[in-house]
Write an enzyme that holds these catalytic residues in place. Structure first.
Site, PDB file in Angstrom:
ATOM      1  N   HIS A 268      33.238  45.949  56.136  1.00 33.30           N
ATOM      2  CA  HIS A 268      32.924  44.916  55.149  1.00 33.30           C
ATOM      3  C   HIS A 268      34.151  44.584  54.299  1.00 33.30           C
ATOM      4  O   HIS A 268      34.541  43.414  54.170  1.00 33.30           O
ATOM      5  CB  HIS A 268      31.778  45.408  54.267  1.00 33.30           C
ATOM      6  CG  HIS A 268      31.350  44.434  53.213  1.00 33.30           C
ATOM      7  ND1 HIS A 268      30.270  43.593  53.376  1.00 33.30           N
ATOM      8  CD2 HIS A 268      31.847  44.160  51.984  1.00 33.30           C
ATOM      9  CE1 HIS A 268      30.124  42.845  52.296  1.00 33.30           C
ATOM     10  NE2 HIS A 268      31.068  43.174  51.428  1.00 33.30           N
ATOM     11  N   GLU A 269      34.771  45.607  53.726  1.00 33.14           N
ATOM     12  CA  GLU A 269      35.929  45.367  52.866  1.00 33.14           C
ATOM     13  C   GLU A 269      37.127  44.867  53.675  1.00 33.14           C
ATOM     14  O   GLU A 269      37.936  44.077  53.184  1.00 33.14           O
ATOM     15  CB  GLU A 269      36.288  46.625  52.084  1.00 33.14           C
ATOM     16  CG  GLU A 269      35.163  47.187  51.214  1.00 33.14           C
ATOM     17  CD  GLU A 269      34.538  46.180  50.261  1.00 33.14           C
ATOM     18  OE1 GLU A 269      35.208  45.170  49.939  1.00 33.14           O
ATOM     19  OE2 GLU A 269      33.386  46.393  49.853  1.00 33.14           O
ATOM     20  N   HIS A 272      36.898  41.191  53.875  1.00 30.87           N
ATOM     21  CA  HIS A 272      37.484  40.574  52.680  1.00 30.87           C
ATOM     22  C   HIS A 272      39.006  40.572  52.775  1.00 30.87           C
ATOM     23  O   HIS A 272      39.671  39.572  52.475  1.00 30.87           O
ATOM     24  CB  HIS A 272      37.072  41.356  51.434  1.00 30.87           C
ATOM     25  CG  HIS A 272      35.678  41.093  50.954  1.00 30.87           C
ATOM     26  ND1 HIS A 272      35.235  39.834  50.632  1.00 30.87           N
ATOM     27  CD2 HIS A 272      34.630  41.937  50.722  1.00 30.87           C
ATOM     28  CE1 HIS A 272      33.965  39.911  50.219  1.00 30.87           C
ATOM     29  NE2 HIS A 272      33.585  41.168  50.266  1.00 30.87           N
ATOM     30  N   GLU A 298      32.530  36.303  50.829  1.00 34.38           N
ATOM     31  CA  GLU A 298      31.525  37.239  51.334  1.00 34.38           C
ATOM     32  C   GLU A 298      31.129  36.908  52.770  1.00 34.38           C
ATOM     33  O   GLU A 298      30.780  37.797  53.548  1.00 34.38           O
ATOM     34  CB  GLU A 298      30.292  37.208  50.429  1.00 34.38           C
ATOM     35  CG  GLU A 298      29.265  38.284  50.722  1.00 34.38           C
ATOM     36  CD  GLU A 298      29.739  39.699  50.428  1.00 34.38           C
ATOM     37  OE1 GLU A 298      29.083  40.659  50.892  1.00 34.38           O
ATOM     38  OE2 GLU A 298      30.779  39.851  49.743  1.00 34.38           O
TER      39      GLU A 298
END
Length: 504
Positions: A268-269, A272, A298
């Protein structure tokens, strides 16, 4: 060089200096949440407030307003999506917002955010909402003051939401989320009634932290996060921050008896971070080098986490490596059993551990609660009870402890009111973008099975990253997919995937 170009150079030089101050703020926050000793919190609050004051003075310098007024009617502003037009348009908008906020309020908000995160971390560890209540009450009051300073017609939530989703409205967000909720509820019910339950105990075996870090970094690098321009550290609540060109920091947390928490937070990060690394470095500090909105940001993290990282094709490539990394935990596990476990769907207490089907219900709860706090329909003292009521209503679960309930998220302690809806918007945008990428790039599953992820990364860079803020989130979705934002793509993808998994 004519006078307009000279003025434009003054503007860009000025805002690049403000960007340096912002990057210092980011570094202070990264250090606070990863390396700083607990006792350093009070002075860190002073440091952060001081730098925030400097940045605000830079952002509200009357000279900047004069320069932007001069440029607004110049030929440099004629093409609103061109380099100079994008810069002038967005800086004028941001200048108008910042000049409405008193510097004292900006410094107070910054100080309260640092103090609040420290108090939150201790209160969560002690499972003690009462210890957190006073600073949260202070933060809610400060955010109301900020909303009043910025001005609003309908709800104080609107100007706070605008910080994260420029041009978006609370009314539209509520409409979008209600449509999504209405489509999700029957899907969640059908899955529950299917009677099928993956063996999630597979994920609760022992996964050593050092092996989790190594495997997570391997996966993040495979999906094209550049570790020569970034790093991974541990924290209480995972996040990603960009300290400047070629310096993107990822964080995660480790639970040796829950595989998904660390691994999927890394993906997830990293999503980003891939977006941050894809922004034009030569435009850093200018709107042409900044992300569109948090919903679009996001969308990048959720796309890599869910559409890619929870796909069967991804694990057809990565599962042998996972077995090598965790031989005791996964040596006797089949790939299909593992795939089922990481895609288990059931109502849960923790947002960051929620499956991709029920996740948006967690967001709806937070959106409704923070909106009620700002509109004086709910007091901070009554927040824990309201939290439990909504969790029972939407998900049929309630936490017996505050640390897994109202204290689980860091956002409110940091003053991030209006932030939560961007998670749901990200899920919607990610589904639309991924669907279009499948049309444009052919068989993505076949590429993932071969461990090939660069084509998708380059498509995202070309379609989204390189444009900076040239287009709004809504305009970007229309340009890429030919359709406005809708819940339909996400519901379609979830229905197909989980229909197969649960025999629907």
């Amino acid at each position: 060089m004519n006078s307009y170009e000279e003025t434009y150079d003054l503007v860009t030089s000025h805002v690049r200096e403000a960007a340096i101050l912002e990057s210092i703020q980011e570094l202070l926050e990264w250090d606070e949440r990863t390396k700083m000793p607990a006792a350093g919190g009070n002075y860190r609050a002073d440091q952060a407030a001081y730098v925030a004051g400097l940045e605000h003075r830079k952002q509200t310098d009357p000279r900047l307003g004069e320069w932007l007024t001069e440029l607004a009617e110049s030929p440099l502003a004629a093409d609103q999506s061109g380099d100079t037009g994008t810069v002038i348009r967005h800086l004028r908008r941001e200048y108008d917002k910042q000049t409405r906020k008193p510097q004292k309020l900006v410094e107070e908000l910054t100080r309260a955010a640092v103090e609040g995160q420290q108090i939150w971390a201790a209160a969560r560890k002690a499972n003690n909402f009462a210890a957190f209540q006073p600073i949260l009450e202070k933060m809610v009051d400060l955010k109301k003051q900020e909303a009043a300073a910025l001005g609003f017609e309908t709800t104080p939530y609107d100007p706070l939401l605008d910080d994260y989703e420029p041009g978006e409205s609370t009314e539209n967000i509520a409409h979008v989320l209600s449509n999504l909720r209405d489509a999700l509820v029957p899907l969640v019910q059908a899955i529950a009634e299917s009677g099928q339950r993956p063996d999630v105990s597979i994920l609760e075996r022992t996964y050593p932290a050092d092996a989790q870090e190594s495997f997570g970094k391997q996966a993040a690098a495979a999906i094209c996060f550049d570790f020569t321009a970034g790093r991974l550290d541990s924290t209480d609540h995972p996040f990603c921050c960009m300290l400047g060109p070629n310096d993107v920091r990822l964080t995660t947390r480790y639970d040796e008896h829950w595989f998904s928490d660390c691994f999927f937070s890394i993906l997830h990060e990293a999503g980003h971070g891939i977006y941050d690394q894809g922004l034009p470095a030569e435009h850093y500090g200018l709107p042409t080098g900044e992300y569109v909105s948090l919903g679009i940001h996001e969308s990048q993290s959720r796309l890599w986490e869910n559409q890619v990282g929870r796909s069967r094709a991804f694990w057809e490539h990565f599962f042998p490596s996972a077995q090598q990394a965790f031989p005791q935990a996964l040596g006797d596990v089949t790939r299909e059993a593992f795939y089922g476990a990481i895609n288990d769907v059931r109502p849960s207490l923790i947002r960051v551990e929620a499956d991709e089907v029920t996740y948006n219900l967690h967001i709806l709860i937070r959106f409704e609660l923070e909106k009620a706090l700002l509109e004086d329909q709910l007091s901070v003292a009554d927040l824990p009870g309201a939290w439990d009521e909504k969790y029972m209503h939407y998900l049929g679960v309630a936490s017996p402890t505050a640390d897994d309930g109202v204290l689980q998220d860091v956002h409110w302690s940091a003053g991030l009111f209006g932030y939560f809806p961007t998670y749901a918007l990200g899920n919607l945008y990610s589904a639309q973008f991924f669907g279009q990428a499948q049309e444009d790039l052919g068989d993505l599953d076949a590429q993932f099975r071969r461990g090939e992820f660069s084509n998708l990364r380059e498509w995202l860079r070309e379609k989204i990253h390189r444009h900076g803020k040239r287009y709004s989130a809504a305009e970007l979705a229309e340009r890429i997919t030919g359709k406005p934002l809708s819940h339909q793509a996400l519901i379609q993808q979830l229905s197909v995937k989980y229909g197969e998994l649960y025999g629907l």
